[in-house]
Each structure stands twice: as C-alpha cells, then as structure tokens.
Design an enzyme around this catalytic site. Structure first.
Site, short mmCIF file in Angstrom:
data_model
loop_
_atom_site.label_atom_id
_atom_site.label_comp_id
_atom_site.label_asym_id
_atom_site.label_seq_id
_atom_site.Cartn_x
_atom_site.Cartn_y
_atom_site.Cartn_z
N HIS A 52 0.92 -0.93 -0.02
CA HIS A 52 0.21 -0.06 0.04
C HIS A 52 0.86 1.16 -0.08
O HIS A 52 2.18 1.12 0.34
CB HIS A 52 -0.84 0.00 1.16
CG HIS A 52 -2.08 -1.08 1.02
ND1 HIS A 52 -3.04 -0.92 1.75
CD2 HIS A 52 -2.26 -2.05 0.22
CE1 HIS A 52 -4.05 -1.83 1.65
NE2 HIS A 52 -3.38 -2.57 0.57
N GLU A 54 0.97 3.77 1.69
CA GLU A 54 1.41 4.23 3.20
C GLU A 54 2.58 3.35 3.67
O GLU A 54 3.76 3.57 4.28
CB GLU A 54 0.46 4.21 4.30
CG GLU A 54 -0.71 5.03 4.17
CD GLU A 54 -1.89 4.56 3.33
OE1 GLU A 54 -1.52 3.67 2.46
OE2 GLU A 54 -2.95 4.91 3.63
N CYS A 82 -5.98 2.09 5.75
CA CYS A 82 -6.72 0.85 6.01
C CYS A 82 -6.04 0.23 7.47
O CYS A 82 -5.09 1.04 8.11
CB CYS A 82 -6.61 -0.36 5.29
SG CYS A 82 -4.60 -0.97 5.09
N CYS A 85 -2.33 -0.33 7.30
CA CYS A 85 -1.55 0.86 7.44
C CYS A 85 -1.29 1.76 8.68
O CYS A 85 -0.47 2.30 9.04
CB CYS A 85 -1.91 1.79 6.12
SG CYS A 85 -1.65 0.95 4.64
#
Ligand SMILES: Nc1nc2[nH]cnc2c(=O)[nH]1
Length: 156
Positions: A52, A54, A82, A85
C-alpha cells in the site's frame, strides 16, 4: 511543511502510479520542511498485497532517516489508512496523519476494504497518533474516478 502542500505531493505521486497502471493511492511524509518519502501503491507491480502507498512510504522514510521511529513526522495520504497501514503508522510513531478520501470511497471504487475507520482503530488500540480527515478530499476522490476509467485496472 504545510499539510495541503504535502497532500498535493501525495496526489502527484498517486497520479504517477496511475500512469504506470497502479492503484489510486499516494502518500507523502515530511519531518519539518524535509520531505522524506513520497510513494504510490505498488500492489499490482510487485504482486505484494501489502504494498500500500503508506507502507511503501514508511519503508522509504525509515530508510531515508535511518530510524525505526519517525518522531515529529507528518503524513499525508490520499485515502484514509486501512487497519494494516494505520497499525504501521502507529508502529513508526509518526506524529500526525492527514487523509483525503475515506475507506468508504475506496470500497465504492471496488476495493475489498475492512470497514474499520482509522479513528476507531486508534481509539480501540490507545494510539497517540493524531488523525485529521477531509484534506483536499475532492482532489483525492478524483483519483478513484480516474482509476475507474482505466480499462486494465486490477482490483483486490
Ligand atoms: N489508504 C489506502 N487504502 C488502500 N486500499 C487498498 N490499497 C490501499 C492503499 O494503498 N492505501
């Protein structure tokens, strides 16, 4: 660095990712006026479901400053983190996370999001990371629209 300028960097990085066929998420991290990382999601490129925006930015930032903890760091991410993250941002001890679009926006775009708001996760876990949503939200939502118009997008 002001949060709007940092978010614009995250949006620009996300667009770079979109141009390379990646998912519509970007993240930038600054410590004071120094931008230490700006990354986009690379799940499709790397076949790594954890890549992801992040997580990629945190990895790059920690490497850049040579520390496990990013004290005083400000994070701008185009979408609400999410749970994976948000936990990683907590582990890195960043100071403040700003986001634009929401987990619901990502879900509407087709992502299989866990419907656990970042603010709830922080509260349940007793994290001291500060969180502010709704920063440049329309610009961040627009990234989902652009992505939905891409014929070969990969959903996960
Ligand atoms: N915030 C965020 N949400 C996602 N949902 C799926 N991928 C991502 C990502 O890279 N960042």
């Amino acid at each position: 660095m002001n949060p709007e300028a940092l978010m614009q960097l995250a949006i620009d990085k996300c667009r770079e990712g979109l141009a390379a066929g990646q998912s519509p998420f970007g993240c930038a991290i600054a410590i004071g006026d120094r931008v230490v990382a700006a990354n986009h999601n690379t799940v499709a490129l790397t076949t790594d479901i954890t890549a992801h925006a992040e997580v990629n930015a945190l990895r790059a930032a920690c490497l850049e400053v040579g520390e496990l903890h990013l004290k005083g760091a400000v994070v701008a991410t185009t979408c609400e983190p999410c749970p994976m993250c948000m936990a990683a941002l907590h582990w890195a001890q960043v100071d403040h996370v700003y986001y634009g679009a929401s987990i619901d926006d990502a879900a509407v775009a087709g992502f299989n999001e866990l419907h656990l708001p970042a603010v709830e996760l922080l509260r349940l876990g007793g994290s001291s990371v500060k969180l502010t949503g709704d920063l440049l939200t329309e610009g961040c939502r627009e990234l989902f629209t652009e992505w939905l118009n891409m014929p070969h997008r990969r959903v996960y």
